[in-house]
Design a protein around this motif. Structure first.
Motif, short mmCIF file in Angstrom:
data_model
loop_
_atom_site.label_atom_id
_atom_site.label_comp_id
_atom_site.label_asym_id
_atom_site.label_seq_id
_atom_site.Cartn_x
_atom_site.Cartn_y
_atom_site.Cartn_z
N HIS A 1 33.74 -38.34 58.31
CA HIS A 1 32.76 -39.41 58.48
C HIS A 1 31.42 -38.86 58.04
CE1 HIS A 1 30.85 -42.34 61.73
NE2 HIS A 1 30.31 -42.49 60.53
N ALA B 1 29.75 -33.75 57.02
CA ALA B 1 30.68 -34.76 57.44
C ALA B 1 31.46 -34.19 58.63
CB ALA B 1 31.63 -35.08 56.30
N ALA C 1 47.52 -38.64 41.51
CA ALA C 1 46.24 -38.17 42.09
C ALA C 1 45.96 -38.99 43.35
CB ALA C 1 45.12 -38.33 41.06
N TYR D 1 46.69 -39.86 50.94
CA TYR D 1 47.29 -41.16 51.29
C TYR D 1 48.76 -41.15 50.86
CZ TYR D 1 42.45 -42.10 52.06
OH TYR D 1 41.17 -42.02 52.54
N ALA E 1 42.61 -43.41 42.04
CA ALA E 1 41.32 -43.41 41.34
C ALA E 1 40.23 -42.81 42.20
CB ALA E 1 40.97 -44.84 40.91
N THR F 1 42.39 -30.79 46.98
CA THR F 1 41.05 -30.22 46.75
C THR F 1 40.22 -30.15 48.03
OG1 THR F 1 40.37 -32.40 45.91
CG2 THR F 1 40.91 -30.74 44.28
N ASP G 1 45.03 -47.94 41.22
CA ASP G 1 44.70 -47.63 42.63
C ASP G 1 44.97 -48.85 43.49
OD1 ASP G 1 42.79 -45.22 44.02
OD2 ASP G 1 43.08 -47.08 45.17
N ILE H 1 47.85 -42.43 38.80
CA ILE H 1 47.92 -43.17 40.07
C ILE H 1 46.98 -42.50 41.05
CG2 ILE H 1 49.42 -44.12 41.87
CD1 ILE H 1 51.77 -43.87 39.93
N GLY I 1 39.22 -44.03 48.51
CA GLY I 1 39.79 -43.08 49.47
C GLY I 1 38.74 -42.05 49.89
N ILE J 1 38.08 -38.93 42.79
CA ILE J 1 37.42 -38.05 41.81
C ILE J 1 38.44 -37.35 40.92
CG2 ILE J 1 37.19 -36.17 43.53
CD1 ILE J 1 34.90 -36.82 40.48
N LEU K 1 39.74 -39.76 53.97
CA LEU K 1 40.58 -38.58 54.18
C LEU K 1 40.37 -37.54 53.10
CD1 LEU K 1 44.15 -39.98 55.01
CD2 LEU K 1 42.64 -38.75 56.57
#
Ligand SMILES: Cc1cc2nc3c(=O)[nH]c(=O)nc-3n(C[C@H](O)[C@H](O)[C@H](O)COP(=O)(O)OP(=O)(O)OC[C@H]3O[C@@H](n4cnc5c(N)ncnc54)[C@H](O)[C@@H]3O)c2cc1C
Length: 380
Positions: A202, A235, A181, A185, A9, A330, A31, A7, A38, A11, A280
């Motif tokens: 961003h 970012a 995974a 979220y 998708a 991660t 996903d 669950i 995401g 990396i 996120l």
């Protein structure tokens, strides 16, 4: 029925899918929004180690960085751009760390070619730097999609997952094993100790007449120029915004921050913003990723109430979700850590190879169990 249902998708989920399907397992990849929808879809996906003094995260990232560079080059040479990486301290206090790294690293570093040093602003040249000969960045979405190719993909958001008669049921999908995974979220298993630090990011693609021959990391990362004169800047690290809050995100403010920070380092001329990417990151509270089984907090605390007094009970006796694993936390390094962690998890699932105990999510359960005691005392 599937051998494994993953669950999420991003990396991490896609990399687990890659190794498991390669090992011959039937994999369902689930996903709610699509592959790399995401944090992974937003990533600049730079492959770099951690430029700091020492510690378990530095050691893990260095091993994962070495692995990732070889992995992407061997498996997906069309999706990686290899380029040297110039890392600069962001502020005075970081100079010492970067200098220490440079002195002690066994990675392949060298001197910045003088003509490339000339690209930096006088402000940026005032900081310690390290020039890593082997850096890279990958096409984030392309990598996730290619890694996921062997799995059956389902675009759906399961509200809950149920374990019955030795099988996991995720809506209409059934599988022997589940891998969570879900990044930062809202996931499908709610355990009180399983909390992530969501950090909104961003990044932008821009067109500029300035040619950048290497990756530059300082306050933001600047990618090398592509053939068409475009490059990526990423970012931002925004801990105040969350997409699930329902608020609108201020794209203009994010763009302005990225361009200002990039131009502090290098004087980019004639900038035109072409595309925005947002998502996120999912950090853990101790910055180390989570990889392994999940404890059922309530059942375990009922079985061992002394855990709330800090009792040192063997984790093997805890109550776990059966055949269920998590890969998460991660942070800003999913594309560095993903393949490395996913390989370890898939070998654990297929061959019962031991996982790194440092990454075991059980550490957060133990801390939560002790705090549960404090809460009761405070409430009394
Ligand atoms: C702007 C930005 C720049 C970054 N730059 C880099 C970089 O240069 N290098 C690097 O290595 N890393 C970078 N990162 C970090 C990297 O992107 C993350 O570490 C990585 O995306 C984490 O991957 P993940 O698979 O855990 O989570 P995600 O990519 O967030 O994937 C989780 C997926 O789970 C799905 N999901 C969640 N809940 C459910 C549910 N209940 N049902 C179904 N689906 C669900 C979501 O839709 C999502 O697609 C960056 C991140 C951001 C945001």
């Amino acid at each position: 029925m599937f051998d494994v249902a993953i669950i999420g998708a991003g990396i991490n989920g896609c990399a687990v899918s890659y190794y498991l399907t390669k090992a011959g397992l039937r994999v369902a990849l689930i996903d709610k929004s699509g592959i790399a929808s995401g944090g992974s879809g937003a990533a600049g996906a730079f492959i770099a180690p951690k430029f700091t003094k020492a510690g378990p995260l530095k050691a893990l990232l260095e091993a994962a960085y070495r692995y990732a560079i070889d992995f992407y080059n061997a498996e997906f040479p069309d999706l990686i751009t290899n380029a040297p990486l110039l890392h600069l301290a962001k502020y005075e206090d970081e100079n010492e760390k970067v200098a220490y790294f440079k002195q002690h690293t066994t990675l392949d570093i060298g001197e910045v070619p003088p003509e490339q040093l000339g690209l930096l602003t006088p402000w940026a040249r005032g900081f310690e730097s390290v020039y890593l000969r082997k850096g890279g960045l990958v096409d984030a979405k392309g990598v996730c999609e290619t890694l996921a190719e062997g799995a059956a993909f389902f675009k759906t958001e399961p509200k809950e997952i149920r374990f019955k008669d030795g099988i996991w049921h995720i809506g209409q999908i059934s599988a022997k094993t589940v891998v969570l995974a879900t990044g930062a979220y809202k996931g499908v298993v709610d355990e009180p100790y399983l909390r992530f630090r969501p950090v909104w990011g961003h990044r932008i693609d821009i067109k500029t007449t300035t040619h950048v021959p290497m990756t530059i990391h300082q306050q933001v990362s600047i990618s090398p120029s592509r053939e068409d004169g475009t490059l990526a800047i990423g970012a931002t690290h925004n801990v105040h915004y969350h997409p699930e809050s329902g608020e609108a995100y201020d794209t203009e403010a994010g763009r302005a921050e990225l361009i200002r920070k990039a131009c502090d380092t290098i004087d980019l001329q004639n900038i035109e913003v072409l595309k925005d990417y947002t998502g996120l990151r999912s950090g853990s509270n101790d910055y180390m990723p989570l990889l392994g089984r999940l404890v059922k907090a309530k059942e375990t605390l009922e079985k061992f109430p002394d855990l709330s007094k800090g009792a040192d009970i063997d984790t093997g006796a805890f109550v776990y979700y059966p055949n269920l694993f998590v890969i998460n936390g991660t942070g800003g390094y999913g594309f560095v850590l993903g393949p490395y962690l996913a390989k370890a998890l898939s070998e654990h699932i297929t061959d019962a190879k031991a996982l790194d105990p440092q990454l075991d999510p059980v550490r957060f359960f133990r801390r939560w169990a002790k705090r549960a005691k404090h809460k009761t005392e405070e409430g009394a």
